[in-house]
Design a protein around this motif. Structure first.
Motif, short mmCIF file in Angstrom:
data_model
loop_
_atom_site.label_atom_id
_atom_site.label_comp_id
_atom_site.label_asym_id
_atom_site.label_seq_id
_atom_site.Cartn_x
_atom_site.Cartn_y
_atom_site.Cartn_z
N UNK A 1 0.88 -1.15 -0.03
CA UNK A 1 -0.02 0.13 -0.08
C UNK A 1 0.92 1.09 -0.09
N UNK A 2 1.89 1.26 0.61
CA UNK A 2 2.78 2.35 0.73
C UNK A 2 3.48 2.59 -0.77
N UNK A 3 3.77 1.66 -1.37
CA UNK A 3 4.30 1.71 -2.51
C UNK A 3 3.34 2.18 -3.64
N UNK A 4 2.08 1.64 -3.61
CA UNK A 4 0.98 2.10 -4.16
C UNK A 4 0.84 3.90 -4.12
N UNK A 5 0.82 4.06 -2.78
CA UNK A 5 0.59 5.56 -2.39
C UNK A 5 1.88 6.36 -3.27
N UNK A 6 3.08 5.84 -3.18
CA UNK A 6 4.03 6.43 -3.84
C UNK A 6 3.84 6.56 -5.37
N UNK A 7 3.23 5.67 -5.99
CA UNK A 7 3.02 5.31 -7.41
C UNK A 7 2.14 6.38 -7.83
N UNK A 8 0.98 6.50 -7.02
CA UNK A 8 -0.27 7.61 -7.33
C UNK A 8 0.44 9.13 -7.16
N UNK A 9 1.31 8.98 -6.05
CA UNK A 9 2.01 10.34 -5.98
C UNK A 9 2.93 10.89 -7.17
N UNK A 10 3.53 10.00 -7.86
CA UNK A 10 4.19 10.11 -8.81
C UNK A 10 3.45 10.48 -10.16
N UNK A 11 2.27 10.01 -9.97
CA UNK A 11 1.34 10.21 -11.26
C UNK A 11 0.41 11.45 -10.96
N UNK A 12 0.81 12.12 -9.68
CA UNK A 12 0.29 13.49 -9.43
C UNK A 12 -1.25 13.36 -9.06
#
Length: 247
Positions: free
Chosen positions: A222-233
């Protein structure tokens, strides 16, 4: 006439014999020490290669940014042809390209191990006694693969832009260990879609608490999912995600 027919018959038998022999030869392992993963323990051992899966990470992004500063008087020490991080800091392309273990190698080495695990995990007979372990192993492989893809996207693809993501070049997405399958670059959209899909599957399969701190867990996914969504703005999904709770 009979002699010609006999010669043709003999030639046919020899062709069958040589074809069979070649097939047997090619099926033989080049080294008797080589083994094929057949058990849950074998696959877990692949993923527990901590030196590769966790410690050998890509670092060109940090090494070549302005997050830190090396005084000019010390920069000659970065001109070592074997110091590829120093070469990244000073943007020496010739060193970076020729280094045997550059960031591309490090990342796709992880992808290769993850793909090997995914290729074999479904071939193991599922029983009530090993189903949780098989799910855990598959989740770990998907997590490691997604993590390597995300890092590769940071290094080798444009930043995610929803308006151009389906046209911008992303990274190579490998879904198998079969080297006969040609590697091609996917779009940025397909790259991030693959990362999200892998992590969503991993989050469903991984345990809340892993048996070892070097193995991924549900919160890590879930943390890496959040990081991915963050990089997708997509900041709303980065903050709240698609689910109400990790557990």
């Amino acid at each position: 006439m009979k002699i010609n027919s006999l010669l043709l018959f003999i030639s046919g038998l020899l062709s069958v014999f040589y074809t069979s022999s070649c097939k047997k030869f090619l099926n033989e392992k080049p080294d008797k020490k080589l083994v094929v993963p057949k058990t849950v323990a074998d696959l877990q051992a692949l993923l527990d290669n901590n030196a590769v899966m966790n410690r050998t990470d890509a670092a060109f992004d940090e090494a070549s940014t302005t997050d830190y500063y090396v005084p000019e008087i010390n920069q000659p020490y970065l001109q070592n042809e074997y110091d590829y991080l120093g070469a990244a800091y000073t943007w020496q392309n010739n060193v970076l390209l020729n280094h045997p273990k550059n960031d591309w190698f490090n990342l796709y080495n992880v992808v290769g191990i993850a793909n090997t695990t995914l290729d074999f995990v479904d071939g193991i007979e599922r029983k009530s006694s090993n189903s949780l372990e098989l799910d855990n192993i598959k989740g770990q492989a998907l997590f490691f693969k997604a993590r390597a893809y995300l890092k590769a996207a940071f290094l080798h693809a444009k930043a995610y832009d929803e308006s151009t993501a389906d046209q911008d070049l992303g990274i190579v997405l490998r879904s198998t260990t079969d080297f006969n399958v040609k590697s091609v670059r996917a779009s940025v959209k397909d790259t991030y879609d693959s990362i999200l899909s892998h992590l969503e599957q991993a989050a469903e399969l991984l345990p809340v608490i892993s048996k070892h701190q070097m193995r991924p867990s549900k919160p890590a996914a879930y943390a890496l999912l959040a990081r991915t969504w963050l990089s997708m703005r997509n900041y709303k999904k980065a903050l709240y995600g698609d689910r109400k709770s990790v557990v």
